[in-house]
Scaffold this motif. Sequence first.
Motif, PDB file in Angstrom:
ATOM      1  N   ILE A   1       0.838  -1.199   0.000  1.00 24.37           N
ATOM      2  CA  ILE A   1       0.000   0.000   0.000  1.00 24.37           C
ATOM      3  C   ILE A   1       0.875   1.252   0.000  1.00 24.37           C
ATOM      4  O   ILE A   1       1.578   1.518   0.965  1.00 24.37           O
ATOM      5  CB  ILE A   1      -0.922   0.028   1.241  1.00 24.37           C
ATOM      6  N   PRO A   2       0.860   2.014  -1.105  1.00 18.72           N
ATOM      7  CA  PRO A   2       1.637   3.259  -1.116  1.00 18.72           C
ATOM      8  C   PRO A   2       1.012   4.292  -0.171  1.00 18.72           C
ATOM      9  O   PRO A   2      -0.205   4.442  -0.134  1.00 18.72           O
ATOM     10  CB  PRO A   2       1.532   3.742  -2.569  1.00 18.72           C
ATOM     11  N   ASN A   3       1.848   4.967   0.576  1.00 18.72           N
ATOM     12  CA  ASN A   3       1.378   5.992   1.506  1.00 18.72           C
ATOM     13  C   ASN A   3       1.487   7.351   0.828  1.00 18.72           C
ATOM     14  O   ASN A   3       2.563   7.923   0.720  1.00 18.72           O
ATOM     15  CB  ASN A   3       2.235   5.947   2.773  1.00 18.72           C
ATOM     16  N   MET A   4       0.341   7.867   0.345  1.00 19.48           N
ATOM     17  CA  MET A   4       0.338   9.142  -0.378  1.00 19.48           C
ATOM     18  C   MET A   4      -0.055  10.312   0.531  1.00 19.48           C
ATOM     19  O   MET A   4      -0.400  11.378   0.057  1.00 19.48           O
ATOM     20  CB  MET A   4      -0.613   9.087  -1.577  1.00 19.48           C
ATOM     21  N   LEU A   5      -0.061  10.097   1.847  1.00 19.48           N
ATOM     22  CA  LEU A   5      -0.412  11.177   2.779  1.00 19.48           C
ATOM     23  C   LEU A   5       0.664  12.257   2.738  1.00 19.48           C
ATOM     24  O   LEU A   5       1.850  11.965   2.680  1.00 19.48           O
ATOM     25  CB  LEU A   5      -0.523  10.631   4.199  1.00 19.48           C
ATOM     26  N   LEU A   6       0.221  13.508   2.766  1.00 19.49           N
ATOM     27  CA  LEU A   6       1.157  14.625   2.729  1.00 19.49           C
ATOM     28  C   LEU A   6       1.185  15.295   4.093  1.00 19.49           C
ATOM     29  O   LEU A   6       0.230  15.207   4.863  1.00 19.49           O
ATOM     30  CB  LEU A   6       0.716  15.649   1.676  1.00 19.49           C
ATOM     31  N   ASN A   7       2.277  15.994   4.381  1.00 18.86           N
ATOM     32  CA  ASN A   7       2.321  16.799   5.603  1.00 18.86           C
ATOM     33  C   ASN A   7       1.550  18.086   5.362  1.00 18.86           C
ATOM     34  O   ASN A   7       1.306  18.481   4.223  1.00 18.86           O
ATOM     35  CB  ASN A   7       3.767  17.110   5.985  1.00 18.86           C
ATOM     36  N   GLU A   8       1.198  18.743   6.457  1.00 17.11           N
ATOM     37  CA  GLU A   8       0.382  19.951   6.341  1.00 17.11           C
ATOM     38  C   GLU A   8       1.050  21.029   5.487  1.00 17.11           C
ATOM     39  O   GLU A   8       0.398  21.733   4.732  1.00 17.11           O
ATOM     40  CB  GLU A   8       0.083  20.521   7.731  1.00 17.11           C
ATOM     41  N   ASP A   9       2.392  21.155   5.590  1.00 16.56           N
ATOM     42  CA  ASP A   9       3.083  22.231   4.880  1.00 16.56           C
ATOM     43  C   ASP A   9       3.318  21.902   3.417  1.00 16.56           C
ATOM     44  O   ASP A   9       3.790  22.743   2.653  1.00 16.56           O
ATOM     45  CB  ASP A   9       4.407  22.542   5.583  1.00 16.56           C
ATOM     46  N   GLU A  10       2.972  20.691   2.981  1.00 15.48           N
ATOM     47  CA  GLU A  10       3.219  20.313   1.572  1.00 15.48           C
ATOM     48  C   GLU A  10       1.976  20.505   0.695  1.00 15.48           C
ATOM     49  O   GLU A  10       2.051  20.353  -0.510  1.00 15.48           O
ATOM     50  CB  GLU A  10       3.646  18.849   1.501  1.00 15.48           C
ATOM     51  N   VAL A  11       0.835  20.793   1.344  1.00 13.35           N
ATOM     52  CA  VAL A  11      -0.416  20.890   0.571  1.00 13.35           C
ATOM     53  C   VAL A  11      -0.540  22.269  -0.083  1.00 13.35           C
ATOM     54  O   VAL A  11      -0.355  23.275   0.585  1.00 13.35           O
ATOM     55  CB  VAL A  11      -1.639  20.629   1.473  1.00 13.35           C
TER      56      VAL A  11
ATOM     57  N   HIS B   1     -15.756  -4.944 -12.876  1.00 17.70           N
ATOM     58  CA  HIS B   1     -14.955  -3.735 -13.049  1.00 17.70           C
ATOM     59  C   HIS B   1     -13.636  -3.842 -12.286  1.00 17.70           C
ATOM     60  O   HIS B   1     -13.505  -4.588 -11.333  1.00 17.70           O
ATOM     61  CB  HIS B   1     -15.726  -2.511 -12.553  1.00 17.70           C
ATOM     62  N   THR B   2     -12.653  -3.068 -12.759  1.00 17.68           N
ATOM     63  CA  THR B   2     -11.388  -2.957 -12.050  1.00 17.68           C
ATOM     64  C   THR B   2     -11.448  -1.689 -11.214  1.00 17.68           C
ATOM     65  O   THR B   2     -11.995  -0.690 -11.666  1.00 17.68           O
ATOM     66  CB  THR B   2     -10.224  -2.849 -13.060  1.00 17.68           C
ATOM     67  N   TRP B   3     -10.913  -1.710  -9.995  1.00 17.03           N
ATOM     68  CA  TRP B   3     -11.028  -0.519  -9.170  1.00 17.03           C
ATOM     69  C   TRP B   3      -9.754  -0.237  -8.394  1.00 17.03           C
ATOM     70  O   TRP B   3      -8.924  -1.115  -8.162  1.00 17.03           O
ATOM     71  CB  TRP B   3     -12.207  -0.631  -8.197  1.00 17.03           C
ATOM     72  N   VAL B   4      -9.608   1.028  -8.023  1.00 17.57           N
ATOM     73  CA  VAL B   4      -8.507   1.471  -7.175  1.00 17.57           C
ATOM     74  C   VAL B   4      -9.145   2.170  -5.979  1.00 17.57           C
ATOM     75  O   VAL B   4     -10.038   2.995  -6.147  1.00 17.57           O
ATOM     76  CB  VAL B   4      -7.591   2.454  -7.930  1.00 17.57           C
ATOM     77  N   GLY B   5      -8.716   1.830  -4.787  1.00 19.49           N
ATOM     78  CA  GLY B   5      -9.332   2.407  -3.592  1.00 19.49           C
ATOM     79  C   GLY B   5      -8.386   3.316  -2.834  1.00 19.49           C
ATOM     80  O   GLY B   5      -7.190   3.047  -2.752  1.00 19.49           O
ATOM     81  N   VAL B   6      -8.932   4.402  -2.312  1.00 21.00           N
ATOM     82  CA  VAL B   6      -8.150   5.322  -1.476  1.00 21.00           C
ATOM     83  C   VAL B   6      -8.830   5.410  -0.118  1.00 21.00           C
ATOM     84  O   VAL B   6     -10.047   5.543  -0.039  1.00 21.00           O
ATOM     85  CB  VAL B   6      -8.094   6.736  -2.100  1.00 21.00           C
ATOM     86  N   ASP B   7      -8.059   5.336   0.951  1.00 16.67           N
ATOM     87  CA  ASP B   7      -8.628   5.521   2.292  1.00 16.67           C
ATOM     88  C   ASP B   7      -7.556   6.133   3.182  1.00 16.67           C
ATOM     89  O   ASP B   7      -6.361   6.004   2.921  1.00 16.67           O
ATOM     90  CB  ASP B   7      -9.109   4.182   2.861  1.00 16.67           C
ATOM     91  N   ILE B   8      -8.027   6.809   4.246  1.00 21.04           N
ATOM     92  CA  ILE B   8      -7.075   7.477   5.141  1.00 21.04           C
ATOM     93  C   ILE B   8      -6.699   6.592   6.311  1.00 21.04           C
ATOM     94  O   ILE B   8      -5.716   6.852   7.007  1.00 21.04           O
ATOM     95  CB  ILE B   8      -7.660   8.828   5.627  1.00 21.04           C
ATOM     96  N   SER B   9      -7.479   5.514   6.522  1.00 23.51           N
ATOM     97  CA  SER B   9      -7.226   4.673   7.691  1.00 23.51           C
ATOM     98  C   SER B   9      -6.446   3.428   7.294  1.00 23.51           C
ATOM     99  O   SER B   9      -6.917   2.602   6.519  1.00 23.51           O
ATOM    100  CB  SER B   9      -8.565   4.277   8.318  1.00 23.51           C
ATOM    101  N   SER B  10      -5.228   3.281   7.842  1.00 19.91           N
ATOM    102  CA  SER B  10      -4.433   2.110   7.469  1.00 19.91           C
ATOM    103  C   SER B  10      -5.018   0.841   8.075  1.00 19.91           C
ATOM    104  O   SER B  10      -4.874  -0.243   7.507  1.00 19.91           O
ATOM    105  CB  SER B  10      -2.982   2.289   7.889  1.00 19.91           C
ATOM    106  N   ALA B  11      -5.714   0.979   9.232  1.00 20.79           N
ATOM    107  CA  ALA B  11      -6.332  -0.208   9.839  1.00 20.79           C
ATOM    108  C   ALA B  11      -7.390  -0.793   8.913  1.00 20.79           C
ATOM    109  O   ALA B  11      -7.480  -2.022   8.734  1.00 20.79           O
ATOM    110  CB  ALA B  11      -6.959   0.150  11.178  1.00 20.79           C
ATOM    111  N   MET B  12      -8.204   0.105   8.301  1.00 24.87           N
ATOM    112  CA  MET B  12      -9.239  -0.361   7.387  1.00 24.87           C
ATOM    113  C   MET B  12      -8.613  -1.001   6.150  1.00 24.87           C
ATOM    114  O   MET B  12      -9.101  -2.014   5.643  1.00 24.87           O
ATOM    115  CB  MET B  12     -10.131   0.804   6.952  1.00 24.87           C
ATOM    116  N   LEU B  13      -7.520  -0.397   5.654  1.00 24.60           N
ATOM    117  CA  LEU B  13      -6.863  -0.951   4.469  1.00 24.60           C
ATOM    118  C   LEU B  13      -6.276  -2.327   4.769  1.00 24.60           C
ATOM    119  O   LEU B  13      -6.281  -3.212   3.908  1.00 24.60           O
ATOM    120  CB  LEU B  13      -5.775   0.003   3.975  1.00 24.60           C
ATOM    121  N   ASN B  14      -5.790  -2.515   6.014  1.00 25.70           N
ATOM    122  CA  ASN B  14      -5.263  -3.836   6.380  1.00 25.70           C
ATOM    123  C   ASN B  14      -6.363  -4.880   6.343  1.00 25.70           C
ATOM    124  O   ASN B  14      -6.141  -6.009   5.897  1.00 25.70           O
ATOM    125  CB  ASN B  14      -4.641  -3.781   7.778  1.00 25.70           C
ATOM    126  N   VAL B  15      -7.571  -4.501   6.828  1.00 28.03           N
ATOM    127  CA  VAL B  15      -8.709  -5.425   6.765  1.00 28.03           C
ATOM    128  C   VAL B  15      -9.016  -5.763   5.307  1.00 28.03           C
ATOM    129  O   VAL B  15      -9.260  -6.920   4.955  1.00 28.03           O
ATOM    130  CB  VAL B  15      -9.948  -4.815   7.457  1.00 28.03           C
TER     131      VAL B  15
END
Lengths: 90, 277
Positions: free
Chosen positions: A80-90, B75-89
């Motif tokens: 899983i690539p981590n595309m999160l940015l820091n606050e000062d990079e946005v 369909h083929t899909w790409v997912g984005v999420d902010i929670s790494s715990a959810m992505l691990n699931v």
Amino acid sequence: MKLLTHNFLTSRCLKGVNVGYPLKIVLGHVGELPQALIEDYESNEDFLKKVHHVLLEVDVINGELVCPESGRKFPITSGIPNMLLNEDEV
Amino acid sequence: MASSKRPEHQAPPEIFYNETEAQKYSQNSRMMDIQVQMSERAVELLALPEDEPCLLLDIGCGSGLSGSVLEEQGHTWVGVDISSAMLNVAQEREVEGDLLLGDMGQGVPFRPGCFDGAISISALQWLCNADRQTHNPAKRLHKFFSSLYASLSRTARAVFQFYPENSDQVELITSQAMKSGFYGGLVVDFPNSTKAKKFFLVLMTGGMVALPKALGTEASDNSVNYTSKRELGKKSRGKPVKNSREWILEKKERRRRQGKNVRDDNKYTARKRSGRF
């Protein structure tokens, strides 16, 4: 991360980056890629199978994506690539 | 509806969706059912060309329940999420789509014109909250919508199911989406029910097309229902007698409007028993 996805990724979200493509892949060893585009690429089934394998079946598990303009590194952990940015990079 | 139970009020998404919360999305069958139902409706609203595999973006994909619905439809899909715990699931569930850790308020990190559509289930309302001092909801929404607009193809649609807290949030979200170039609007399914009511923001990139019809709104057509004077007189006398046929028919009609599963009316509805029971 599959290479198909890498083909769509940019680092345009970074402040000051206009194109942000292609992101360089560091570390991940990606198997045998044909070096040049062959002529009958639309009908050559062997070549198309190779492309399909590379795009949809090869997974980058660990490594880094590097922005071509700013050199910012995006770590890839367990696929899983981590595309999160820091606050000062946005 | 200012309830303190809204998850957005408790913690930022990357903290709220921790391991325990993420586990619920792979174990709680009720939660999973609701997610799958909403995803199916969202895909329906996407109005993709039939029998054609598309590349879709799932924003706030979480444990990949919505992604599984996309997979089922080929369909083929790409997912984005902010929670790494959810992505691990999601990885444990071995979904086929590719996963990315990212914050949609910082823009979606994709090249222009690469997706045939986007869906998002229960994620958009998170953008209306400022979890950090530097967060400005309007700016984050604008960044999100403008980068999404760029990464969609010119015939694509984006469908967002979300839980707005109040009408101000709906206005903020739709106005930012329109500013970024999208056409479209809100589709509210089962507007007469508290529980079944669902908000879908349907955005289009290629010009304005008529919005799809919402579910559970058959009665509220543009035409005016005809009621005879005698009927009006009956209504004005108040509610029908409890347990009478009229009372039962009214109750069934109300529950139908709420999107509940109600048997059809027929000559046996509210029939008197013979008394031999």
